[in-house]
Design a protein around this motif. Structure first.
Motif, PDB file in Angstrom:
ATOM      1  N   TYR A  11       8.371  17.595  30.497  1.00 40.77           N
ATOM      2  CA  TYR A  11       7.666  16.950  29.386  1.00 40.77           C
ATOM      3  C   TYR A  11       7.621  17.882  28.183  1.00 40.77           C
ATOM      4  O   TYR A  11       7.441  19.087  28.325  1.00 40.77           O
ATOM      5  CB  TYR A  11       6.255  16.531  29.800  1.00 40.77           C
ATOM      6  CG  TYR A  11       6.261  15.438  30.832  1.00 40.77           C
ATOM      7  CD1 TYR A  11       6.548  14.128  30.477  1.00 40.77           C
ATOM      8  CD2 TYR A  11       6.021  15.723  32.174  1.00 40.77           C
ATOM      9  CE1 TYR A  11       6.594  13.128  31.427  1.00 40.77           C
ATOM     10  CE2 TYR A  11       6.057  14.721  33.128  1.00 40.77           C
ATOM     11  CZ  TYR A  11       6.347  13.435  32.742  1.00 40.77           C
ATOM     12  OH  TYR A  11       6.391  12.437  33.683  1.00 40.77           O
ATOM     13  N   CYS A  48      -1.709  12.014  28.306  1.00 41.71           N
ATOM     14  CA  CYS A  48      -0.547  11.468  27.607  1.00 41.71           C
ATOM     15  C   CYS A  48       0.624  12.392  27.914  1.00 41.71           C
ATOM     16  O   CYS A  48       0.622  13.563  27.520  1.00 41.71           O
ATOM     17  CB  CYS A  48      -0.813  11.404  26.110  1.00 41.71           C
ATOM     18  SG  CYS A  48       0.590  10.773  25.173  1.00 41.71           S
ATOM     19  N   MET A  50       4.362  13.245  27.266  1.00 40.49           N
ATOM     20  CA  MET A  50       5.362  12.988  26.225  1.00 40.49           C
ATOM     21  C   MET A  50       6.701  13.602  26.612  1.00 40.49           C
ATOM     22  O   MET A  50       6.769  14.753  27.036  1.00 40.49           O
ATOM     23  CB  MET A  50       4.892  13.572  24.902  1.00 40.49           C
ATOM     24  CG  MET A  50       3.599  12.939  24.408  1.00 40.49           C
ATOM     25  SD  MET A  50       2.945  13.720  22.938  1.00 40.49           S
ATOM     26  CE  MET A  50       2.343  15.249  23.618  1.00 40.49           C
ATOM     27  N   ALA A  53      11.151  10.771  22.638  1.00 41.01           N
ATOM     28  CA  ALA A  53      10.540   9.771  21.768  1.00 41.01           C
ATOM     29  C   ALA A  53       9.622   8.818  22.529  1.00 41.01           C
ATOM     30  O   ALA A  53       9.161   7.829  21.963  1.00 41.01           O
ATOM     31  CB  ALA A  53      11.635   8.971  21.062  1.00 41.01           C
ATOM     32  N   SER A  54       9.343   9.089  23.795  1.00 39.45           N
ATOM     33  CA  SER A  54       8.469   8.196  24.560  1.00 39.45           C
ATOM     34  C   SER A  54       7.237   8.937  25.057  1.00 39.45           C
ATOM     35  O   SER A  54       7.223  10.162  25.170  1.00 39.45           O
ATOM     36  CB  SER A  54       9.224   7.588  25.745  1.00 39.45           C
ATOM     37  OG  SER A  54       9.541   8.587  26.683  1.00 39.45           O
ATOM     38  N   ALA A  55       6.189   8.162  25.350  1.00 43.80           N
ATOM     39  CA  ALA A  55       4.946   8.726  25.860  1.00 43.80           C
ATOM     40  C   ALA A  55       4.277   7.695  26.759  1.00 43.80           C
ATOM     41  O   ALA A  55       4.352   6.490  26.500  1.00 43.80           O
ATOM     42  CB  ALA A  55       4.021   9.099  24.716  1.00 43.80           C
ATOM     43  N   ASP A  56       3.650   8.186  27.811  1.00 45.98           N
ATOM     44  CA  ASP A  56       2.903   7.335  28.730  1.00 45.98           C
ATOM     45  C   ASP A  56       1.553   7.976  28.994  1.00 45.98           C
ATOM     46  O   ASP A  56       1.440   9.197  29.082  1.00 45.98           O
ATOM     47  CB  ASP A  56       3.641   7.187  30.065  1.00 45.98           C
ATOM     48  CG  ASP A  56       4.921   6.389  29.938  1.00 45.98           C
ATOM     49  OD1 ASP A  56       4.828   5.211  29.548  1.00 45.98           O
ATOM     50  OD2 ASP A  56       5.993   6.953  30.224  1.00 45.98           O
TER      51      ASP A  56
END
Length: 116
Positions: A11, A48, A50, A53-56
Protein backbone atom coordinates in the motif's frame (compact mmCIF):
# COMPACT_ATOMS: atom_id res chain seq x y z
CA UNK A 1 -11.70 -20.82 7.70
CA UNK A 2 -8.09 -19.89 7.18
CA UNK A 3 -6.74 -16.41 7.83
CA UNK A 4 -5.06 -14.82 4.84
CA UNK A 5 -2.06 -12.54 5.52
CA UNK A 6 -2.08 -9.13 3.82
CA UNK A 7 1.20 -7.51 2.77
CA UNK A 8 0.74 -3.92 3.94
CA UNK A 9 4.03 -2.92 2.25
CA UNK A 10 2.13 -3.00 -1.06
CA UNK A 11 0.00 0.00 0.00
CA UNK A 12 1.16 3.54 -0.77
CA UNK A 13 -0.51 4.76 2.41
CA UNK A 14 -2.71 3.67 5.30
CA UNK A 15 -4.73 6.34 7.11
CA UNK A 16 -7.12 6.19 10.06
CA UNK A 17 -10.56 6.90 8.55
CA UNK A 18 -12.59 6.05 11.68
CA UNK A 19 -11.03 6.46 15.17
CA UNK A 20 -10.66 3.42 17.46
CA UNK A 21 -13.80 2.34 19.32
CA UNK A 22 -14.28 -0.64 21.65
CA UNK A 23 -16.22 -3.52 20.09
CA UNK A 24 -19.40 -4.52 21.86
CA UNK A 25 -19.98 -8.26 22.44
CA UNK A 26 -23.51 -7.93 23.87
CA UNK A 27 -25.63 -4.94 22.88
CA UNK A 28 -28.21 -5.62 25.59
CA UNK A 29 -25.71 -5.54 28.46
CA UNK A 30 -23.07 -3.31 26.87
CA UNK A 31 -20.41 -5.94 27.57
CA UNK A 32 -17.26 -5.29 25.53
CA UNK A 33 -15.54 -7.90 23.37
CA UNK A 34 -12.35 -9.28 24.91
CA UNK A 35 -9.46 -11.00 23.12
CA UNK A 36 -9.26 -14.66 24.17
CA UNK A 37 -5.46 -14.80 24.20
CA UNK A 38 -4.56 -11.49 25.88
CA UNK A 39 -7.70 -10.58 27.83
CA UNK A 40 -7.51 -7.05 26.38
CA UNK A 41 -10.56 -5.19 25.06
CA UNK A 42 -10.92 -5.50 21.27
CA UNK A 43 -11.04 -2.20 19.38
CA UNK A 44 -12.21 -1.53 15.84
CA UNK A 45 -10.46 1.02 13.62
CA UNK A 46 -11.58 2.10 10.14
CA UNK A 47 -8.51 2.18 7.91
CA UNK A 48 -8.22 3.66 4.44
CA UNK A 49 -5.88 1.41 2.45
CA UNK A 50 -4.46 3.29 -0.55
CA UNK A 51 -2.75 1.70 -3.54
CA UNK A 52 -2.05 3.83 -6.59
CA UNK A 53 -5.25 5.55 -7.71
CA UNK A 54 -7.59 3.39 -5.60
CA UNK A 55 -8.53 3.31 -1.93
CA UNK A 56 -10.69 1.10 0.25
CA UNK A 57 -11.90 1.56 3.81
CA UNK A 58 -11.96 -1.58 5.97
CA UNK A 59 -12.77 -2.08 9.64
CA UNK A 60 -9.86 -3.73 11.44
CA UNK A 61 -10.02 -5.31 14.90
CA UNK A 62 -7.05 -5.10 17.25
CA UNK A 63 -6.56 -6.27 20.85
CA UNK A 64 -5.91 -3.31 23.14
CA UNK A 65 -6.48 0.37 22.50
CA UNK A 66 -4.30 1.70 19.66
CA UNK A 67 -2.65 4.53 21.61
CA UNK A 68 -2.32 7.83 19.78
CA UNK A 69 -4.27 6.78 16.67
CA UNK A 70 -6.56 9.62 15.55
CA UNK A 71 -8.77 10.49 12.59
CA UNK A 72 -6.77 11.34 9.45
CA UNK A 73 -3.47 10.11 10.88
CA UNK A 74 -1.11 7.91 8.83
CA UNK A 75 -0.65 4.60 10.63
CA UNK A 76 1.48 1.45 10.52
CA UNK A 77 -0.26 -1.92 10.71
CA UNK A 78 1.48 -5.09 11.88
CA UNK A 79 0.34 -8.61 10.93
CA UNK A 80 -2.88 -7.70 9.09
CA UNK A 81 -4.97 -10.74 8.17
CA UNK A 82 -8.29 -11.25 6.40
CA UNK A 83 -10.59 -14.08 7.47
CA UNK A 84 -13.61 -15.00 5.32
CA UNK A 85 -16.70 -15.89 7.37
CA UNK A 86 -20.25 -17.19 6.88
CA UNK A 87 -23.08 -17.28 9.42
CA UNK A 88 -26.78 -18.01 8.80
CA UNK A 89 -26.58 -17.20 5.10
CA UNK A 90 -24.61 -13.98 5.66
CA UNK A 91 -20.97 -13.75 4.69
CA UNK A 92 -18.08 -11.36 4.58
CA UNK A 93 -14.44 -10.80 5.45
CA UNK A 94 -13.16 -9.89 8.92
CA UNK A 95 -9.88 -7.98 9.22
CA UNK A 96 -7.61 -8.21 12.27
CA UNK A 97 -4.17 -6.82 13.10
CA UNK A 98 -1.65 -7.50 15.85
CA UNK A 99 -0.96 -3.75 16.17
CA UNK A 100 -2.03 -0.39 14.76
CA UNK A 101 0.16 2.57 15.68
CA UNK A 102 0.78 6.11 14.44
CA UNK A 103 3.65 6.52 12.01
CA UNK A 104 6.62 8.28 13.56
CA UNK A 105 6.36 12.05 13.52
CA UNK A 106 9.19 13.86 11.73
CA UNK A 107 11.99 14.94 14.02
CA UNK A 108 11.85 18.52 15.30
CA UNK A 109 14.69 20.66 13.84
CA UNK A 110 17.39 21.55 16.38
CA UNK A 111 16.52 24.63 18.39
CA UNK A 112 12.79 24.57 17.53
CA UNK A 113 10.60 24.17 20.56
CA UNK A 114 13.52 23.67 22.93
CA UNK A 115 14.59 26.05 25.68
CA UNK A 116 18.07 27.45 25.33
Amino acid sequence: MASLPIDTAKYTGIICAVPPTPRVANRETGQLRVDRETGKTVYQVGLCLMAGASADVVNVSVAGEPAGVQLGMPVAVRDLVATPWENDGRHGVAFRAAEIRPLSAPATPAGKGSRQ
